[in-house]
Motif scaffolding. Structure first.
Motif, PDB file in Angstrom:
ATOM      1  N   TRP A  57       0.841  -1.192   0.000  1.00  0.00           N
ATOM      2  CA  TRP A  57       0.000   0.000   0.000  1.00  0.00           C
ATOM      3  C   TRP A  57       0.881   1.248   0.000  1.00  0.00           C
ATOM      4  O   TRP A  57       2.026   1.215   0.461  1.00  0.00           O
ATOM      5  N   SER A  58       0.351   2.330  -0.500  1.00  0.00           N
ATOM      6  CA  SER A  58       1.073   3.599  -0.515  1.00  0.00           C
ATOM      7  C   SER A  58       1.496   3.971   0.910  1.00  0.00           C
ATOM      8  O   SER A  58       0.747   3.767   1.860  1.00  0.00           O
ATOM      9  N   GLY A  59       2.695   4.495   1.053  1.00  0.00           N
ATOM     10  CA  GLY A  59       3.184   4.920   2.351  1.00  0.00           C
ATOM     11  C   GLY A  59       3.827   3.817   3.173  1.00  0.00           C
ATOM     12  O   GLY A  59       4.209   4.041   4.321  1.00  0.00           O
ATOM     13  N   THR A  60       3.967   2.635   2.588  1.00  0.00           N
ATOM     14  CA  THR A  60       4.521   1.498   3.319  1.00  0.00           C
ATOM     15  C   THR A  60       6.046   1.534   3.370  1.00  0.00           C
ATOM     16  O   THR A  60       6.648   0.996   4.287  1.00  0.00           O
ATOM     17  N   GLY A  61       6.677   2.132   2.387  1.00  0.00           N
ATOM     18  CA  GLY A  61       8.134   2.199   2.359  1.00  0.00           C
ATOM     19  C   GLY A  61       8.761   1.424   1.218  1.00  0.00           C
ATOM     20  O   GLY A  61       9.929   1.040   1.298  1.00  0.00           O
TER      21      GLY A  61
ATOM     22  N   ILE B 293       6.871  -9.572  -4.184  1.00  0.00           N
ATOM     23  CA  ILE B 293       7.408  -9.505  -2.838  1.00  0.00           C
ATOM     24  C   ILE B 293       6.561  -8.474  -2.102  1.00  0.00           C
ATOM     25  O   ILE B 293       6.528  -7.301  -2.475  1.00  0.00           O
ATOM     26  N   GLY B 294       5.826  -8.942  -1.112  1.00  0.00           N
ATOM     27  CA  GLY B 294       4.922  -8.074  -0.363  1.00  0.00           C
ATOM     28  C   GLY B 294       5.646  -7.355   0.755  1.00  0.00           C
ATOM     29  O   GLY B 294       6.518  -7.911   1.407  1.00  0.00           O
ATOM     30  N   ILE B 295       5.255  -6.112   0.963  1.00  0.00           N
ATOM     31  CA  ILE B 295       5.836  -5.308   2.042  1.00  0.00           C
ATOM     32  C   ILE B 295       4.701  -4.812   2.937  1.00  0.00           C
ATOM     33  O   ILE B 295       3.656  -4.379   2.444  1.00  0.00           O
ATOM     34  N   ARG B 296       4.945  -4.865   4.247  1.00  0.00           N
ATOM     35  CA  ARG B 296       3.955  -4.376   5.217  1.00  0.00           C
ATOM     36  C   ARG B 296       4.670  -3.556   6.276  1.00  0.00           C
ATOM     37  O   ARG B 296       5.752  -3.921   6.747  1.00  0.00           O
ATOM     38  N   ARG B 297       4.066  -2.433   6.636  1.00  0.00           N
ATOM     39  CA  ARG B 297       4.560  -1.589   7.738  1.00  0.00           C
ATOM     40  C   ARG B 297       3.388  -1.438   8.704  1.00  0.00           C
ATOM     41  O   ARG B 297       2.311  -0.977   8.318  1.00  0.00           O
TER      42      ARG B 297
ATOM     43  N   GLY C  94      -1.402   0.494   9.325  1.00  0.00           N
ATOM     44  CA  GLY C  94      -2.651  -0.127   9.755  1.00  0.00           C
ATOM     45  C   GLY C  94      -3.233  -1.079   8.723  1.00  0.00           C
ATOM     46  O   GLY C  94      -4.364  -1.552   8.866  1.00  0.00           O
ATOM     47  N   LYS C  95      -2.470  -1.361   7.683  1.00  0.00           N
ATOM     48  CA  LYS C  95      -2.947  -2.245   6.617  1.00  0.00           C
ATOM     49  C   LYS C  95      -2.090  -3.501   6.563  1.00  0.00           C
ATOM     50  O   LYS C  95      -0.917  -3.479   6.897  1.00  0.00           O
ATOM     51  N   ASP C  96      -2.725  -4.578   6.100  1.00  0.00           N
ATOM     52  CA  ASP C  96      -2.010  -5.836   5.933  1.00  0.00           C
ATOM     53  C   ASP C  96      -1.307  -5.813   4.574  1.00  0.00           C
ATOM     54  O   ASP C  96      -1.296  -4.796   3.871  1.00  0.00           O
TER      55      ASP C  96
ATOM     56  N   SER D 125       8.474  -7.209   6.408  1.00  0.00           N
ATOM     57  CA  SER D 125       7.606  -6.575   7.384  1.00  0.00           C
ATOM     58  C   SER D 125       8.416  -6.048   8.553  1.00  0.00           C
ATOM     59  O   SER D 125       9.493  -6.561   8.850  1.00  0.00           O
ATOM     60  N   ASP D 126       7.870  -5.042   9.237  1.00  0.00           N
ATOM     61  CA  ASP D 126       8.517  -4.538  10.444  1.00  0.00           C
ATOM     62  C   ASP D 126       7.942  -5.194  11.699  1.00  0.00           C
ATOM     63  O   ASP D 126       8.304  -4.817  12.808  1.00  0.00           O
ATOM     64  N   THR D 127       7.047  -6.173  11.521  1.00  0.00           N
ATOM     65  CA  THR D 127       6.517  -6.963  12.624  1.00  0.00           C
ATOM     66  C   THR D 127       6.580  -8.437  12.227  1.00  0.00           C
ATOM     67  O   THR D 127       6.625  -8.755  11.035  1.00  0.00           O
ATOM     68  N   PRO D 128       6.582  -9.334  13.187  1.00  0.00           N
ATOM     69  CA  PRO D 128       6.662 -10.762  12.862  1.00  0.00           C
ATOM     70  C   PRO D 128       5.530 -11.208  11.932  1.00  0.00           C
ATOM     71  O   PRO D 128       4.403 -10.723  12.026  1.00  0.00           O
ATOM     72  N   VAL D 129       5.855 -12.129  11.033  1.00  0.00           N
ATOM     73  CA  VAL D 129       4.900 -12.644  10.058  1.00  0.00           C
ATOM     74  C   VAL D 129       4.903 -14.166  10.143  1.00  0.00           C
ATOM     75  O   VAL D 129       5.973 -14.772  10.150  1.00  0.00           O
ATOM     76  N   GLU D 130       3.727 -14.732  10.216  1.00  0.00           N
ATOM     77  CA  GLU D 130       3.615 -16.185  10.124  1.00  0.00           C
ATOM     78  C   GLU D 130       3.127 -16.491   8.724  1.00  0.00           C
ATOM     79  O   GLU D 130       1.973 -16.262   8.401  1.00  0.00           O
TER      80      GLU D 130
END
Length: 165
Positions: free
Chosen positions: A12-16, A110-114, A118-120, A133-138
């Motif tokens: 998503w936009s703004g994710t980095g 390659i998916g990116i999440r920050r 507030g978005k997956d 991701s900047d948080t753990p991912v299962e």
């Protein structure tokens, strides 16, 4: 389809995405790779040329393609739709093509999440080659920390080698 490996980074936009790709490109270049990048402008608002300059004037006059070149740089402005496939087909003499923001297409994503957005992930992690991701991912795919361009470069190089033979 290009013989050059193509990987598309989606989020998503703004994710980095751009910040991460900037680090990844520098890491790949430090390893001697030739890298091309293609950025999707979802808002259709980018401007390459400057109003009043000669190439801008050619576009304003109706040129379908306007090119500006120097001894060290060149840019081709197409004033018509061009598919991502067609643009990829024009790229040569590089080892890898990294796209940013192109969600459709057959290229490994390659998916990116920050967390702060507030978005997956933009796609389910299982539909991606890897996730960042900047948080753990299962997930059942390789996962990388948001700032870890070095490990992502290792992963891409291994994947490129696997796809070559």
């Amino acid at each position: 389809m290009s013989s050059i490996p193509v990987y598309t980074f989606v989020a998503w936009s703004g994710t980095g995405k751009t910040t991460f790709l900037e680090k990844l490109v520098a890491e790949l270049k430090a390893r001697g790779l030739r890298v091309a990048t293609i950025k999707h402008d979802a808002h259709d608002c980018f401007e390459v040329d400057k109003p009043g300059k000669d190439s801008w004037r050619m576009t304003q006059a109706g040129a379908d393609i306007a090119v500006i070149m120097s001894d060290t740089h060149s840019a081709m402005m197409e004033n018509r739709p061009v598919s991502l496939d067609a643009m990829i087909a024009r790229i040569h003499d590089v080892d890898v093509i990294l796209t940013e923001g192109y969600t459709p297409g057959p290229w490994p994503k390659i998916g990116i999440r920050r967390a702060a957005t507030g978005k997956d992930f933009r796609f389910p992690a299982e539909e991606c080659l890897a996730v960042i991701s900047d948080t753990p991912v299962e997930a059942a795919v390789p996962t990388f920390a948001l700032g870890d361009a070095r490990s992502m470069a290792d992963f891409l190089l291994a994947d490129m080698k696997k796809r070559q033979g």
